[in-house]
Design a protein around this motif. Structure first.
Motif, mmCIF file in Angstrom:
data_model
loop_
_atom_site.group_PDB
_atom_site.id
_atom_site.type_symbol
_atom_site.label_atom_id
_atom_site.label_comp_id
_atom_site.label_asym_id
_atom_site.label_seq_id
_atom_site.Cartn_x
_atom_site.Cartn_y
_atom_site.Cartn_z
ATOM 1 N N GLY A 219 0.839 -1.200 0.000
ATOM 2 C CA GLY A 219 0.000 0.000 0.000
ATOM 3 C C GLY A 219 0.867 1.242 0.000
ATOM 4 O O GLY A 219 2.068 1.175 -0.300
ATOM 5 N N PRO A 220 0.308 2.380 0.352
ATOM 6 C CA PRO A 220 1.077 3.629 0.355
ATOM 7 C C PRO A 220 2.323 3.523 1.238
ATOM 8 O O PRO A 220 2.250 3.111 2.397
ATOM 9 C CB PRO A 220 0.085 4.653 0.920
ATOM 10 N N GLY A 221 3.460 3.861 0.679
ATOM 11 C CA GLY A 221 4.705 3.875 1.428
ATOM 12 C C GLY A 221 5.405 2.541 1.562
ATOM 13 O O GLY A 221 6.534 2.478 2.080
ATOM 14 N N THR A 222 4.805 1.455 1.109
ATOM 15 C CA THR A 222 5.436 0.134 1.203
ATOM 16 C C THR A 222 6.718 0.112 0.377
ATOM 17 O O THR A 222 6.735 0.524 -0.779
ATOM 18 C CB THR A 222 4.498 -0.970 0.676
ATOM 19 N N ARG A 223 7.793 -0.375 0.988
ATOM 20 C CA ARG A 223 9.033 -0.599 0.249
ATOM 21 C C ARG A 223 8.962 -2.015 -0.335
ATOM 22 O O ARG A 223 9.113 -2.994 0.393
ATOM 23 C CB ARG A 223 10.247 -0.453 1.168
ATOM 24 N N LEU A 224 8.734 -2.075 -1.642
ATOM 25 C CA LEU A 224 8.479 -3.357 -2.305
ATOM 26 C C LEU A 224 9.644 -3.746 -3.199
ATOM 27 O O LEU A 224 10.110 -2.951 -4.016
ATOM 28 C CB LEU A 224 7.209 -3.268 -3.156
ATOM 29 N N LEU A 225 10.080 -4.989 -3.056
ATOM 30 C CA LEU A 225 11.044 -5.579 -3.979
ATOM 31 C C LEU A 225 10.298 -6.559 -4.876
ATOM 32 O O LEU A 225 9.632 -7.471 -4.393
ATOM 33 C CB LEU A 225 12.150 -6.314 -3.232
ATOM 34 N N GLU A 226 10.431 -6.374 -6.191
ATOM 35 C CA GLU A 226 9.881 -7.338 -7.147
ATOM 36 C C GLU A 226 11.038 -8.097 -7.774
ATOM 37 O O GLU A 226 11.912 -7.499 -8.393
ATOM 38 C CB GLU A 226 9.074 -6.636 -8.240
ATOM 39 N N ILE A 227 11.043 -9.401 -7.622
ATOM 40 C CA ILE A 227 12.088 -10.245 -8.216
ATOM 41 C C ILE A 227 11.546 -10.800 -9.525
ATOM 42 O O ILE A 227 10.716 -11.707 -9.533
ATOM 43 C CB ILE A 227 12.502 -11.382 -7.260
ATOM 44 N N GLY A 228 12.002 -10.241 -10.627
ATOM 45 C CA GLY A 228 11.516 -10.623 -11.950
ATOM 46 C C GLY A 228 10.511 -9.604 -12.460
ATOM 47 O O GLY A 228 9.324 -9.680 -12.146
ATOM 48 N N THR A 229 10.981 -8.632 -13.234
ATOM 49 C CA THR A 229 10.152 -7.489 -13.628
ATOM 50 C C THR A 229 9.073 -7.839 -14.630
ATOM 51 O O THR A 229 7.983 -7.257 -14.606
ATOM 52 C CB THR A 229 11.045 -6.382 -14.241
#
Length: 439
Positions: A219-229
């Motif tokens: 949600g708002p402000g979440t630091r998200l890592l996506e592995i595999g764009t």
């Protein structure tokens, strides 16, 4: 174990020596263009022919040879037909390289089908019983092994990924929906999936992505890592929620297009896309999402994959992972087997079982499964829609520079995958992991 070849029934084989396949580029496709012709290949071909006849005797398909009629249990014209135009070449290829040869024979045009998925599904459903157990134990001795340069080390992985995902952005755009999402959609139900049209697919992809983001608490402000764009749809939807997204990929083609899409949406300040191996990521994240990337990790690195996620997640963080899975016993039985899919589609890949994923995540990490969703029928429907779209756009594929052998290869890949999900041999799951605070 010995086999008396004098007892083999080879009456269905041609006496003429198979020739190099016309119309197949020997530079681009050397193992497809050349039919095995050594004395060992002839012997193995005779054995493979006998095994193939035994394996297909009770399958609900019809084996048809033009000019020689149809032979199969119940070959009544209502069953899907496997049409073999060069049984000698098919047998030699199977005898020389197993299922790799089976696929190469299709690529060479030595067999085809009026319903390719219908022919392949019974093979997938009975794959554990097609070859006698005594011969299965000899597989590693007689069939090709994995090339060393396809192990998914940091040094090799980028080239493995490039061989598939860097083929051409335009190629994937030919058959994917407007979201450019190359993974299973999530429809409202199995029934809806079975009745879905291509127009329904984009919404199913967005539902799939949103469920993963919800599961990871993005949600708002979440630091998200996506592995595999991929091509950026998850980046777009996460950033639109107000998350700060760090996405990583090893495909330069995907990175370029994904970044263009992010910028066009005005979300560049919330998204960063790096050409980076997952093992080299640094930082702290509230959430990690990865969609059908673990299949490319390699079995020897599954623990490393989860340990990396554990290292990067803050305590209490979540990871939502979508993965293609196979039964655990088949995963163990096929470990180390070099397949047609490895050679031509996904070098270095390995499908996990759910049991293996849970075990790898629990080994020296604080990650534990909190939620699990299975929707393999939805993947069968997704693949059917992709395959229909690909077939309808063959001229566009040819205009991109891909030849007929490539198109047969791609058709087999999509049909082979669809058959796996329809038979239940393959499944796709969303697994949500929570990071527990370890003492």
């Amino acid at each position: 174990m010995t086999l008396d070849t004098t007892e083999l029934d080879t009456t269905d084989l041609d006496t003429a020596e198979p020739q190099t396949r016309a119309g197949v580029d020997p530079q681009r496709w050397p193992d497809v263009a050349a039919v095995p012709s050594s004395s060992a290949a002839r012997l193995r071909g005779a054995v493979a022919h006998a095994l193939f006849r035994r394996a297909t005797a009770d399958l609900p398909i019809a084996i048809h040879r033009p000019g020689r009629g149809t032979a199969a249990a119940g070959g009544d014209g209502e069953r899907p037909r496997m049409i073999i135009t060069d049984p000698t070449a098919l047998a030699r290829r199977i005898g020389t390289s197993g299922l790799i040869g089976f696929g190469e024979s299709y690529m060479a045009g030595e067999w085809h089908a009026d319903d390719l998925v219908g022919v392949l599904e019974p093979f997938a459903a009975r794959i554990a019983r097609l070859v006698p157990p005594s011969l299965q134990r000899l597989r590693a001795l007689v069939l090709p092994g994995h090339p060393d340069d396809e192990e998914n080390s940091v040094g090799n992985t980028r080239s493995n990924i490039a061989r598939h995902y860097d083929l051409s952005n335009d190629l994937f755009a030919v058959f994917l929906d407007e979201t450019l999402t190359y993974s299973s959609g999530l429809f409202a139900s199995d029934r809806h999936a079975a009745q879905a049209s291509f127009a329904d697919l984009a919404d199913a992809q967005r539902v799939k992505i949103d469920r993963l983001l919800d599961q990871a608490g993005v949600g708002p402000g979440t630091r998200l890592l996506e592995i595999g764009t991929g091509w950026g749809e998850l980046c777009l939807r996460a950033a639109a929620r107000g998350a700060q997204v760090h996405s990583i990929t090893l495909s330069s083609e995907q990175r370029e297009l994904a970044w263009r899409r992010v910028c066009a949406a005005g979300l560049g300040e919330r998204v960063r896309i790096d050409l980076l191996d997952y093992r080299e990521v640094r930082g702290r994240y509230d959430a990690v999402v990865s969609v059908e990337m673990i299949e490319a990790v390699g079995r020897e690195y599954w623990e490393t994959y989860f340990q990396t996620i554990d290292r990067l997640l803050v305590p209490g963080g979540r990871a939502a992972i979508q993965a293609i899975t196979m039964p655990h016993e088949r995963m163990l039985a096929s470990a180390g087997t070099y397949t047609w899919v490895h050679k031509y589609i996904f070098p270095g890949g390995q499908l996990p079982s759910v049991q293996a994923l849970r075990a790898a995540a629990q080994r020296d990490t604080g990650l534990r499964v909190h939620d699990e969703l299975s929707f393999g029928r939805h993947y069968a429907a997704t693949l059917a829609l992709w395959r229909q779209r690909f077939a309808a756009n063959r001229r566009r594929v040819a205009d991109l520079g891909f030849d007929g052998t490539f198109m047969r290869m791609w058709d087999l890949y999509l049909a082979y995958s669809e058959a796996g999900f329809r038979s239940g041999y393959l499944d796709v799951r969303q697994l949500t992991f929570g990071k527990q605070v370890r003492p």
